[in-house]
Enzyme design. Sequence first.
Site, short mmCIF file in Angstrom:
data_model
loop_
_atom_site.label_atom_id
_atom_site.label_comp_id
_atom_site.label_asym_id
_atom_site.label_seq_id
_atom_site.Cartn_x
_atom_site.Cartn_y
_atom_site.Cartn_z
NE ARG A 261 -2.52 3.19 2.45
CZ ARG A 261 -2.30 4.34 3.08
NH1 ARG A 261 -1.08 4.63 3.53
NH2 ARG A 261 -3.26 5.20 3.28
CG ASP A 263 1.54 7.34 3.32
OD1 ASP A 263 0.38 7.31 3.77
OD2 ASP A 263 2.32 8.31 3.51
CB ALA A 264 0.69 10.41 0.96
CD GLU A 300 -3.20 8.14 1.93
OE1 GLU A 300 -3.92 8.79 2.69
OE2 GLU A 300 -2.00 7.95 2.14
CG HIS A 393 -4.11 4.65 9.21
ND1 HIS A 393 -4.11 4.10 7.95
CD2 HIS A 393 -3.32 5.75 9.12
CE1 HIS A 393 -3.34 4.82 7.15
NE2 HIS A 393 -2.86 5.83 7.83
CD GLN A 395 -10.58 9.53 6.31
OE1 GLN A 395 -11.02 10.55 6.83
NE2 GLN A 395 -9.77 9.55 5.26
CB VAL A 396 -10.12 6.18 13.33
CG1 VAL A 396 -10.18 6.14 14.85
CG2 VAL A 396 -11.29 5.41 12.73
CG ASN A 398 -5.14 12.07 10.41
OD1 ASN A 398 -4.16 12.27 11.13
ND2 ASN A 398 -5.04 11.49 9.23
#
Length: 614
Positions: A261, A263-264, A300, A393, A395-396, A398
């Site tokens: 995955r 990241d960003a 992402e 991770h 959305q929770v 942050n």
Amino acid sequence: MPREPWTPRLGAIAQPDGTCTFRVWAPFVDHIDLHLTAPQERVIPMQRDVDGTHTITADAPPGTTYLYRLGAVERPDPASRFQPGSVHGPSQVVGRDFDWHDAGWTGISLDETILYELHVGTFTPEGTFDAIITHLDALVELGVTALEIMPVNQFPGARDWGYDGVLPFAVQNSYGGPDGLKRLIDACHARKLAVVLDVVYNHFGPEGNYLREFGPYFTDAYNTPWGTPLNFDGPGSDEVRAYFIENALMWIDEFHVDGLRLDATHAFIDFSARTFLEELAATVHAHADRLGRRVSLIAENDRGDDRLLRPPELGGYGLDAQWSDDLHHVLHTLLTGEHVGYYRDFGLFPQLVKALRLGFVYAGDYSPFRERRHGSFRADLPGRSFVVAAQNHDQVGNRMNGDRLSALVPFEALKLAAGIVLLSPYVPLLFMGEEYGETAPFLYFTSYGDPDLGRAVTQGRRKEFKDHAWEGDAPDPQDEATFLRSRLNHDLRGQSQHRALLDLYTALIRLRKERPALRALDKERAEVIGYERERVIVLHRWHADGDALIAAFNLGEGEVSLALPVPVGTWREALHSADARWMGPGYTPAAWTATDPAALTLPPQSFAVFVREG
């Protein structure tokens, strides 16, 4: 004919005869000494090639610790495989021998993938890879088919999300190091669980970031929210790309991971004719083909750019899937009523219909939050291109207080969110503990050793939340109590509503696996009908073999009755979220032979699933 073994190019490469070849690309440095610190201390000059690569082979069996001496300073290896102490201390030679038991494992397709995202440090009280192994059987019983592990590369201290790592090849020492990760992956494969690893190729953390002393790994031509970006398109960028591509190949070859995955990826600044992402995807997929394995690259990305997902021959980057934040955002706003920050762009009922129908909401539409048009997705992207979730991770974690959905919405709404995600024609992702309604928050935590940096992170976090009009004081990321509050309480799995929710998730996943209409991530055989006044969505999915399923979701706070346009056939109820077995309020059962629209009554925030007989 056996394949040629993959040989890493950088780092400390242990040889069968007990020697080790040390190789580091450092064009900024004229001379480097290899400082072997234990078990026998020695200092050995390295040889510099014209391209700035420094190399030496020395007697240094696995377990030997070392540093690179750059003039007056000593630094860990930028391609260190293990840091037994910290991001500042010596690196350690790691052997490649490991007793793997997964010779027949070739991975799984995205159509088969049900992701379970977890953070190693908070998933168990021990916070280690080995401790996760004791929970794998429970995850198999739940029905997930793949773990998605948040970053495990070395970060400062023992508490961090992992996105502030500075040594991308080194496996975090407090988690159990490289052998611990291999034991976990081997145990997953023994249970037919795939492993997706979250990797960070867009920035480095601020503490222990010595890479800039070795070569042009960073560029001052651009800037990002995380500071100076990595150099993927300037002078020296060929070697920088090679560094990260070798990292990806290491995880796949040496650690047997089944996917990465990324990241960003929206933070990559790369104006090359052939971008780093394209090169990475092509190299990883070619290597997976040589291994005879399935390896997925999941991005992402905040841009809503369909080029990520299109094949190179159609002008795309060739990645396999990406997180679909759009579906999360509109589902979250409809269930919670929140409309602050980026949630301003969401909250309309037709947006959820569109997200379920297409996998996204914004595709060139005007974004009030961004104050411009946003997104470029096209309808022909297959369902397997999108990873969807009700929680993750980001959305929770942050949120100022790390609130999970279980702290924001009623119990019936938790079940409703599960049904929408798991019955959708997309790749579902669950966030650790979601399946039983974990009550512990997932907060942002760090353990920087530099006191000034720690204070700056704490103050910056609190200012960020004040700027977004959050009330109260944000928890201190540097306080160990913040980390400890974020640990899961697995004992909840057997208690009251938590057990009922877990049973519902298990039943939904079982239904998804058993029915061909749900297993195939085929948007062409999925019809989504929205009844805005009633706040009801009807999802009809079918398969070429005749299997068919209808799910009706009531997002409203009152009971609704409506006539469903049901295809011909005899239909029976397969699952209802209001059933007493899931601790629901009860409901009126329905079954019908469809000749006319079928009458259905749904309690508030509930859903029902019907399958066609025969």
